[in-house]
Scaffold this active site. Sequence first.
Site: not given
Lengths: 238, 219
Positions: A146, A149-151
């Site tokens: 991702c 962000c941090s999906c």
Amino acid sequence: MIARARYRALETKAGLVGAPLRHGRIIGFTLPRVEAFAVSEHDHDHDEGSRFSEVELRVKALESLLVEKGLVNPQTLDKLIDTFETRLGPRNGARVVARAWVDPAYRQRLREDASAAISELGYSGMQGEHMVVVENTPQVHNVVVCTLCSCYPWPVLGLPPVWYKSNAYRSRAVIDPRGILKEFGVELSDDVEVRVWDSTSEVRYLVLPERPAGTERMNEQELAALVTRDSMIGTTKL
Amino acid sequence: MNGVHDMGGMHGFGPIQREADEPVFHYRWEARTFALRQASGALGKWNIDIARHANERTPPEEYLRATYYERWLAGLQRLLVENGLVTQAELASGKSERPAPPGLVAFPPESVDTAVRTGRNYRVDASVPSGFTVGARVTARNINPIGATRLPRYVRGKRGIVDRDYGVFVFPDANAARHGQKPQHLYNVRFSARELWGAQAAPKDSVCLDLWEDYLETA
């Protein structure tokens, strides 16, 4: 300053030999270049300590403020933390993978509607509402990132490791996936397509690694024990 | 927003730092921050796209200096203040100076399990025509919105092929701005690594992104 010098030494070591940081605790503190963490072994560092205390105090103050206002119930926080520390994690995803290896009909259902097939095993919900499983083959190797962000697919993998959320991984995975794979010990020929999945929507991706050779006699449970978190992100092979 | 969070393709961040036997949280304050964020979000004052954008609006110097959960903490404080749940003065003192807006109920512990297992649905049950078919050649638009977007800079202006049509989803750019869901088709679009990065890229490699109708035009 001591902390920075020590950090740089470790960074260099890790960069040269690709060794994971094994010892001690990771401490959140400020560094200019790399994702802010460092390893503390035996010695005590006052800069790190005071910074850590500061953020800890900020969080404590915020929690007590929200509780006082009736906006947050502290037992809800305990319950949430317990859920993410004990119920969710890569063992869930490993069960999905092992089932797909032994059951062709299940594998087909995973292809057609991964969310439904995964929920057959009891895994569903937040950050896994719209699952897609991507299959590794001798021709295609999948890697998930991702960049924005941090999906990450929480129901099957839990919360992501620090490296997955790091600036280094987010920036490099799309432009230098083969360099990252090499750091993880995987070298692929140019004949193999490296396919990177940048998780820009609410769709969450799980890599279905190839079943290792020589596992024909293993049962589903034994196979699940072989499946690692990183193989389901796609940064390693089994 | 052309923010520092949009990191795909940047250089200079070094090797990937791995940790063996990594715990879920390294410190209790990280766990509390994560849980505070979930519990506050359950009050229903903001959606997931507003929440993401709150992190993205952290000034770049601060964003790069912060650890992951420090970013979450900064974003949460921003959300709480902007939505009128707490004031800056209260954040500073940690003491409540006025009651919370009426009608808000703290999320109860007995509902956590169901909420986590159920999640939310970002698919929209609406009949919206699709502008592209699977196999279509498309170009990611060269747009530079000031607000939230899920169209990374590294694909803007690049040509790819629609690989999958995921159906109709909430459009984050509108949702983050509280302009409604603007439901539209979400596609998975495959770009060759060479289209994105030039001749240095391996010939067969590719990058796939989930892109909404509004991000695409016919190539």
